[in-house]
Design an enzyme around this catalytic site. Structure first.
Site, short mmCIF file in Angstrom:
data_model
loop_
_atom_site.label_atom_id
_atom_site.label_comp_id
_atom_site.label_asym_id
_atom_site.label_seq_id
_atom_site.Cartn_x
_atom_site.Cartn_y
_atom_site.Cartn_z
N THR A 5 32.85 59.47 32.62
CA THR A 5 32.71 60.20 31.36
C THR A 5 33.50 59.47 30.28
O THR A 5 34.20 58.50 30.57
CB THR A 5 33.23 61.64 31.50
OG1 THR A 5 32.94 62.37 30.32
CG2 THR A 5 34.73 61.66 31.70
N THR A 6 33.41 59.92 29.06
CA THR A 6 34.30 59.46 28.00
C THR A 6 34.67 60.65 27.13
O THR A 6 33.79 61.31 26.56
CB THR A 6 33.64 58.38 27.11
OG1 THR A 6 33.16 57.32 27.92
CG2 THR A 6 34.65 57.83 26.11
#
Length: 272
Positions: free
Chosen positions: A62-63
């Site tokens: 994810t970010t």
């Protein structure tokens, strides 16, 4: 009918809230595996570095990012959920709205983050009712870090940020599943955080305007989604000031890349 009346009209002075909650089946704890050393058992099932034949491989990416500046805090995340090499969803909401003044981000295991940040929301509400004031971000982060530390080694997977305002003003904290708790002005968490930091470090400063801060956060997530296979989907953007958080919208990543290509002459390697 009499039994219903008696159940809901008894004086609450003698009621044990903890007993009532447990009888109704609600609890803020979960059962561990009934073996002599639960943590070692779970680690053997989930930690690929300890057991290359482990049955549960916690592959995820994810970010997420958040940073403080002169007008408040910006929180920005992508929306892709991955399960190993597969894309499980492109529309995951990775910002958990704990209350109107506090946000938590989701990185790591989705179930762990959602469950324990929901528990945190209940604890924050109880604090508000008992003390007649909003809980500080510092106290909320301490509650969450105490919870995660108590389950250290039991297979939790969390890398969350808490951002909000309350007693003591706006603040930003990072908490992970080992009980780590860090206060800071800028964090990015997830598999795409390296790429997000590349943009953040070049554009961040304390005296950003609100529009500049929102664009910087959005642009950082776009860069991460372009380079990190585990990040993508769309961008969710939030802003926090002394009045609470405001949702600034959901933006498609592909559209933002083409917009940046046209306006900044960036992403020049992408052909039309």
């Amino acid at each position: 009918m009499n039994s219903i009346v008696s159940k809901y009209t008894q004086s609450t002075n003698n009621d044990d809230p903890k007993k009532i909650i447990e009888e109704e089946g609600f609890t803020n704890r979960f059962d561990v595996v009934p073996v002599p050393q639960s943590s070692l058992y779970l680690r053997n099932l989930t930690d690929e570095t300890k057991n290359k034949h482990c049955l549960i491989k916690m592959n995820h990416g994810t970010t997420t990012l958040a940073f403080r500046y002169q007008h408040g805090i910006v929180v920005c995340v992508d929306s892709r959920a991955s399960a190993g090499p597969l894309i499980a969803s492109q529309t995951v909401k990775k910002v958990i709205e704990i209350n109107p003044y506090l946000l938590g981000t989701l990185a790591g295991g989705a179930a762990d983050c959602q469950f324990w940040e929901t528990v945190l929301g209940m604890e924050c509400r109880l604090h508000q009712l008992r003390n007649k004031e909003l809980i500080s971000v510092s106290a909320a982060s301490k509650i969450l870090s105490n919870i995660t530390y108590s389950y250290k080694g039991y297979g939790l997977s969390m890398g969350t940020m808490l951002a909000g305002t309350g007693k003591g003003g706006t603040a930003l904290y990072y908490i992970d599943s080992d009980g780590t708790r860090l206060k800071g002005d800028l964090f990015s968490v997830g598999s795409g955080s390296t790429f997000a930091y590349g943009v953040l470090d070049s554009g961040y400063r304390w005296d950003l305007s609100k529009q500049e801060a929102l664009y910087l956060a959005q642009r950082s997530i776009v860069a991460a989604t372009h380079r990190d296979a585990y990040s993508g989907g769309s961008v969710n953007l939030y802003h926090i000031d002394e009045n609470g958080w405001v949702f600034h919208g959901n933006f498609d990543v592909d559209s933002l890349i083409w917009e940046a290509k046209d306006n900044e002459n960036s992403f020049a390697h992408i052909p039309r």
